[in-house]
Design a protein around this motif. Structure first.
Motif, mmCIF file in Angstrom:
data_model
loop_
_atom_site.group_PDB
_atom_site.id
_atom_site.type_symbol
_atom_site.label_atom_id
_atom_site.label_comp_id
_atom_site.label_asym_id
_atom_site.label_seq_id
_atom_site.Cartn_x
_atom_site.Cartn_y
_atom_site.Cartn_z
ATOM 1 N N PRO A 255 -17.867 11.295 74.532
ATOM 2 C CA PRO A 255 -18.048 12.704 74.207
ATOM 3 C C PRO A 255 -16.822 13.560 74.479
ATOM 4 O O PRO A 255 -16.791 14.719 74.097
ATOM 5 C CB PRO A 255 -19.186 13.126 75.145
ATOM 6 N N ASP A 256 -15.813 13.008 75.159
ATOM 7 C CA ASP A 256 -14.694 13.823 75.619
ATOM 8 C C ASP A 256 -13.455 13.624 74.757
ATOM 9 O O ASP A 256 -13.230 12.567 74.173
ATOM 10 C CB ASP A 256 -14.331 13.474 77.067
ATOM 11 N N VAL A 257 -12.656 14.683 74.720
ATOM 12 C CA VAL A 257 -11.318 14.621 74.124
ATOM 13 C C VAL A 257 -10.348 15.105 75.193
ATOM 14 O O VAL A 257 -10.513 16.198 75.745
ATOM 15 C CB VAL A 257 -11.207 15.500 72.873
ATOM 16 N N THR A 258 -9.377 14.280 75.531
ATOM 17 C CA THR A 258 -8.371 14.679 76.516
ATOM 18 C C THR A 258 -7.019 14.791 75.827
ATOM 19 O O THR A 258 -6.756 14.132 74.818
ATOM 20 C CB THR A 258 -8.276 13.659 77.662
ATOM 21 N N CYS A 259 -6.169 15.631 76.412
ATOM 22 C CA CYS A 259 -4.853 15.877 75.828
ATOM 23 C C CYS A 259 -3.807 15.787 76.934
ATOM 24 O O CYS A 259 -4.071 16.146 78.091
ATOM 25 C CB CYS A 259 -4.819 17.255 75.164
ATOM 26 N N SER A 260 -2.620 15.336 76.585
ATOM 27 C CA SER A 260 -1.556 15.179 77.579
ATOM 28 C C SER A 260 -0.716 16.434 77.763
ATOM 29 O O SER A 260 0.256 16.418 78.515
ATOM 30 C CB SER A 260 -0.638 14.010 77.178
ATOM 31 N N CYS A 261 -1.108 17.543 77.116
ATOM 32 C CA CYS A 261 -0.292 18.748 77.215
ATOM 33 C C CYS A 261 -0.469 19.413 78.589
ATOM 34 O O CYS A 261 -1.487 19.204 79.258
ATOM 35 C CB CYS A 261 -0.628 19.734 76.098
ATOM 36 N N PRO A 262 0.481 20.220 79.037
ATOM 37 C CA PRO A 262 0.405 20.866 80.364
ATOM 38 C C PRO A 262 -0.816 21.766 80.518
ATOM 39 O O PRO A 262 -1.408 21.828 81.593
ATOM 40 C CB PRO A 262 1.707 21.668 80.443
ATOM 41 N N GLY A 263 -1.201 22.471 79.444
ATOM 42 C CA GLY A 263 -2.361 23.357 79.519
ATOM 43 C C GLY A 263 -3.636 22.602 79.850
ATOM 44 O O GLY A 263 -4.447 23.058 80.667
ATOM 45 N N PHE A 264 -3.801 21.437 79.228
ATOM 46 C CA PHE A 264 -5.004 20.644 79.494
ATOM 47 C C PHE A 264 -4.969 20.095 80.915
ATOM 48 O O PHE A 264 -6.006 20.025 81.592
ATOM 49 C CB PHE A 264 -5.114 19.499 78.491
ATOM 50 N N GLU A 265 -3.803 19.693 81.373
ATOM 51 C CA GLU A 265 -3.695 19.154 82.719
ATOM 52 C C GLU A 265 -4.147 20.177 83.760
ATOM 53 O O GLU A 265 -4.756 19.828 84.771
ATOM 54 C CB GLU A 265 -2.239 18.752 83.010
ATOM 55 N N TYR A 266 -3.904 21.460 83.499
ATOM 56 C CA TYR A 266 -4.253 22.492 84.471
ATOM 57 C C TYR A 266 -5.694 22.980 84.303
ATOM 58 O O TYR A 266 -6.455 23.068 85.264
ATOM 59 C CB TYR A 266 -3.290 23.688 84.347
ATOM 60 N N ARG A 267 -6.081 23.286 83.043
ATOM 61 C CA ARG A 267 -7.369 23.944 82.806
ATOM 62 C C ARG A 267 -8.480 22.990 82.384
ATOM 63 O O ARG A 267 -9.646 23.363 82.361
ATOM 64 C CB ARG A 267 -7.215 25.019 81.726
ATOM 65 N N GLY A 268 -8.122 21.747 81.969
ATOM 66 C CA GLY A 268 -9.136 20.856 81.433
ATOM 67 C C GLY A 268 -9.553 21.248 80.038
ATOM 68 O O GLY A 268 -10.598 20.821 79.542
ATOM 69 N N ASN A 269 -8.747 22.056 79.379
ATOM 70 C CA ASN A 269 -9.069 22.533 78.039
ATOM 71 C C ASN A 269 -7.778 23.035 77.395
ATOM 72 O O ASN A 269 -6.870 23.486 78.102
ATOM 73 C CB ASN A 269 -10.085 23.676 78.119
ATOM 74 N N CYS A 270 -7.689 22.887 76.105
ATOM 75 C CA CYS A 270 -6.512 23.392 75.396
ATOM 76 C C CYS A 270 -6.846 23.539 73.920
ATOM 77 O O CYS A 270 -7.865 23.027 73.439
ATOM 78 C CB CYS A 270 -5.307 22.459 75.585
ATOM 79 N N THR A 271 -5.974 24.213 73.183
ATOM 80 C CA THR A 271 -6.190 24.437 71.753
ATOM 81 C C THR A 271 -6.240 23.119 70.996
ATOM 82 O O THR A 271 -7.065 22.938 70.087
ATOM 83 C CB THR A 271 -5.064 25.316 71.182
ATOM 84 N N HIS A 272 -5.403 22.164 71.358
ATOM 85 C CA HIS A 272 -5.358 20.881 70.640
ATOM 86 C C HIS A 272 -6.699 20.146 70.772
ATOM 87 O O HIS A 272 -7.249 19.651 69.787
ATOM 88 C CB HIS A 272 -4.231 19.996 71.191
ATOM 89 N N ALA A 273 -7.205 20.064 72.018
ATOM 90 C CA ALA A 273 -8.467 19.352 72.249
ATOM 91 C C ALA A 273 -9.625 20.039 71.546
ATOM 92 O O ALA A 273 -10.496 19.378 70.957
ATOM 93 C CB ALA A 273 -8.745 19.246 73.744
ATOM 94 N N ARG A 274 -9.640 21.373 71.580
ATOM 95 C CA ARG A 274 -10.729 22.095 70.909
ATOM 96 C C ARG A 274 -10.685 21.869 69.408
ATOM 97 O O ARG A 274 -11.716 21.673 68.765
ATOM 98 C CB ARG A 274 -10.650 23.590 71.234
ATOM 99 N N ARG A 275 -9.482 21.893 68.842
ATOM 100 C CA ARG A 275 -9.366 21.692 67.392
ATOM 101 C C ARG A 275 -9.816 20.291 66.985
ATOM 102 O O ARG A 275 -10.528 20.113 65.993
ATOM 103 C CB ARG A 275 -7.912 21.928 66.957
ATOM 104 N N LEU A 276 -9.392 19.281 67.755
ATOM 105 C CA LEU A 276 -9.771 17.909 67.416
ATOM 106 C C LEU A 276 -11.276 17.705 67.551
ATOM 107 O O LEU A 276 -11.917 17.104 66.684
ATOM 108 C CB LEU A 276 -9.023 16.918 68.304
ATOM 109 N N LYS A 277 -11.851 18.226 68.621
ATOM 110 C CA LYS A 277 -13.288 18.037 68.821
ATOM 111 C C LYS A 277 -14.080 18.771 67.741
ATOM 112 O O LYS A 277 -15.090 18.272 67.247
ATOM 113 C CB LYS A 277 -13.706 18.540 70.203
#
Length: 593
Positions: free
Chosen positions: A554-576
């Motif tokens: 169910p999860d999408v993870t991203c290697s970008c700095p924003g995801f590393e800090y917040r657990g969420n980012c624009t890339h992950a939201r778009r892909l999901k």
């Protein structure tokens, strides 16, 4: 998309299909889909409406995913024994230990352990020392405050179990109405969005700073939140499910502490046994006057003793947005229950003037602030239209079966558009087991005819005498000394076991709903399993920098700095969003091995 190099073989898929057919036997289609959902991820939230069978789905999914066990269930005290019944119905060969008053079993343990939230803090060290294959947090909205001690203990337990443990969170509460209540469940699920509460609150709780601190009781970006939860949380309402019967009757066993209620129950059974023995040996055996005296005292004490469990059950229903009818034969439980819910409750008893009753009914039917109607079974069980409720609870058992059917039908009548769930609380080790057995027999008979038309109300006492006579020949002569079982205990055990078997068989027969090809296909796919996909996307700032996104259940993870800090980012939201809406992610993301 699944990697074709790691996709299941044809043989594996065929085995999974056969296993799915076997699991689906006796389940509703929505339950089959729910099992498939739980099997598709290690940690998940099952947020179905009450009465849709979350317990059964979780048990099947856990024992399929981790057959060796052991498993831990954390739930309210009022439903511990219901978990035991459901486990035995699915896996009768499993050992089950209910903690409180019993201790936590020692290691190694391969069965089920059931503990209530109230004593979790006292047992956390012992429980954390075990290696669990699966943990269930039932009525998981009990953990909604992420700063409470109960939530901290729950997180400690899940963390101690390690990253590979299966975790199911079961709740009927519409979680996204107050997004902050969801955060602790995201923590238990090890979801990336649970890394920072402030970041989560700013985006989904409309968080604002009032000069003293952050106010996080709002809601924002809910459509996006639901999309992010897709794959982690499954919610179906009764209106979504088309295969439910119009009325579901459940017998809920609850603990009764040692005291007057249990003593009076034993006295009634002793008198019934001696009466049966006297008749068997040619005596008169007429002890009805003494029986009725003890029955009156015992039933009232038993009704009062069960009130705590009834309130616990009803509170969960009300928390999940339900309106509830509750019936009792006595005034004390009605007053206690109404007092607990305060302004959210109205009452109808024999002392309620007839001229006022319709106004009380109208208030319950139309006022959203009124969630509970507590009534005497005779005064409130006849002639009223109470279809605002889909939950009907009986705190205690009446001795005239027809009174129960009349009371049930206050909610189950013309104007009711949903399934009605009827719950009877049954005191373990008391006369309740006998009465419930008689009522279940009557209910099955009524269901087999035309909804009870033409059934003549019968006195339960005479049927109790028949039931005791069938079980008790020779028991009076059996000595209790020398380690032999006490006759009353033996009688209670035999009738309780007989009732459990009959009620489970009846529930199973009502559960059968025929084949559900689409649901079985989903279950077979989950049993077969498949690997996740990986994508990459170019950084918007540096043309030669790529971020890698991984789809893991169910999860999408991203290697970008924003995801590393917040657990969420624009890339992950778009892909999901693309994956969940059926779009081709390759338009924006590059698939990679």
């Amino acid at each position: 998309m699944p990697n074709p190099l790691t996709a299941p073989s044809r043989e594996v898929r065929e085995q999974a299909r056969r296993r799915a057919d076997a699991i689906a036997d006796g389940l509703f289609a929505h339950q089959v889909e729910g099992v498939a959902f739980l099997l598709g991820r290690r940690r998940a939230i099952l947020a179905d409406d009450m009465g849709l069978g979350k317990t059964r789905q979780s048990i099947i999914a856990l024992t399929e995913a981790a057959p060796q066990g052991p498993y831990l269930v954390i739930c309210p005290a009022s439903i511990k024994h219901n978990w035991q019944r459901e486990i035995l119905a699915v896996r009768p060969d499993r050992e089950i230990s209910i903690v409180g008053p019993g201790p936590v079993p020692g290691s190694p343990w391969t069965g089920w352990v059931i503990v209530n939230y109230d004593i979790l803090g006292k047992t956390i060290d012992t429980l954390s020392a075990h290696t669990w294959a699966g943990i269930v947090f039932d009525e998981a909205h009990y953990l909604k405050n992420h700063t409470s001690q109960r939530s901290r203990i729950g997180r400690k337990l899940a963390e101690a179990a390690g990253p590979d443990v299966l975790v199911h969170m079961l709740t009927g509460t519409p979680l996204t109405n107050r997004p902050r209540d969801l955060f602790v469940l995201l923590q238990l699920a090890r979801h990336p969005m649970a890394r920072s509460f402030l970041s989560f609150a700013k985006r989904y709780c409309a968080a604002v700073h009032n000069g003293y601190g952050w106010v996080t009781d709002g809601a924002s970006n809910l459509d996006e939140l639901r999309m992010q939860l897709h794959g982690l949380m499954l919610r179906r309402t009764k209106d979504d499910v088309l295969d439910l019967p119009p009325k579901v009757r459940t017998w809920l066993p609850v603990d009764i502490p040692e005291g007057t209620a249990r003593k009076e129950s034993r006295k009634v059974l002793e008198l019934l046994m001696h009466d049966a023995e006297a008749k068997r040996t040619g005596g008169t055996g007429d002890l009805r006057i003494a029986l009725l005296q003890h029955l009156t005292r015992g039933r009232r004490k038993l009704a009062i003793a069960k009130t705590k469990h009834t309130i616990d059950l009803m509170q969960s229903m009300v928390d999940q947005g339900e309106k509830v009818l509750v019936f009792s034969c006595f005034a004390d439980p009605v007053e206690t229950i109404a007092g607990h819910f305060g302004a959210a409750a109205v009452t109808i008893t024999g002392e309620t003037p007839a001229a006022q009753r319709q106004g009380i009914v109208d208030s319950f039917q139309n006022d959203e602030q009124v969630r509970v109607l507590a009534a005497n079974i005779n005064a409130g069980g006849v002639g009223l239209n109470l279809t605002a409720a889909r939950q009907v609870v009986f705190n205690d058992l009446d001795w005239v079966p027809a009174n129960h059917w009349q009371a049930e039908d206050r909610a189950y009548r013309i104007g009711q558009t949903g399934t009605v769930n009827v719950t009877y609380l049954v005191g373990i080790g008391t006369i309740d087991s006998f009465v419930a057995s008689v009522l279940e027999n009557k209910a099955s008979l009524i269901d087999a005819i035309v909804e009870g038309e033409g059934i003549v109300p019968a006195d339960v006492l005479s049927q109790l005498e028949v039931l005791v006579s069938a079980h008790s020949p020779g028991l009076i002569d059996v000595p209790a000394a020398g380690g032999m079982e006490d006759p009353v205990d033996r009688l209670l055990r035999e009738v309780s076991q007989s009732f459990e078997q009959k009620s489970m068989i009846a529930a199973q027969s009502r559960r059968k709903s025929g084949l559900a090809p689409d649901a079985i296909a989903k279950l077979a796919e989950a049993l077969a399993g498949s690997a996740g996909a990986r994508y990459r996307i170019r950084s918007g700032r540096k043309a030669d920098v790529f971020y890698v996104l991984e789809v893991d259940g169910p999860d999408v993870t991203c290697s970008c700095p924003g995801f590393e800090y917040r657990g969420n980012c624009t890339h992950a939201r778009r892909l999901k969003t693309a994956l969940n809406s059926g779009q081709n992610p390759s338009d924006d993301f590059e698939p990679t091995d």
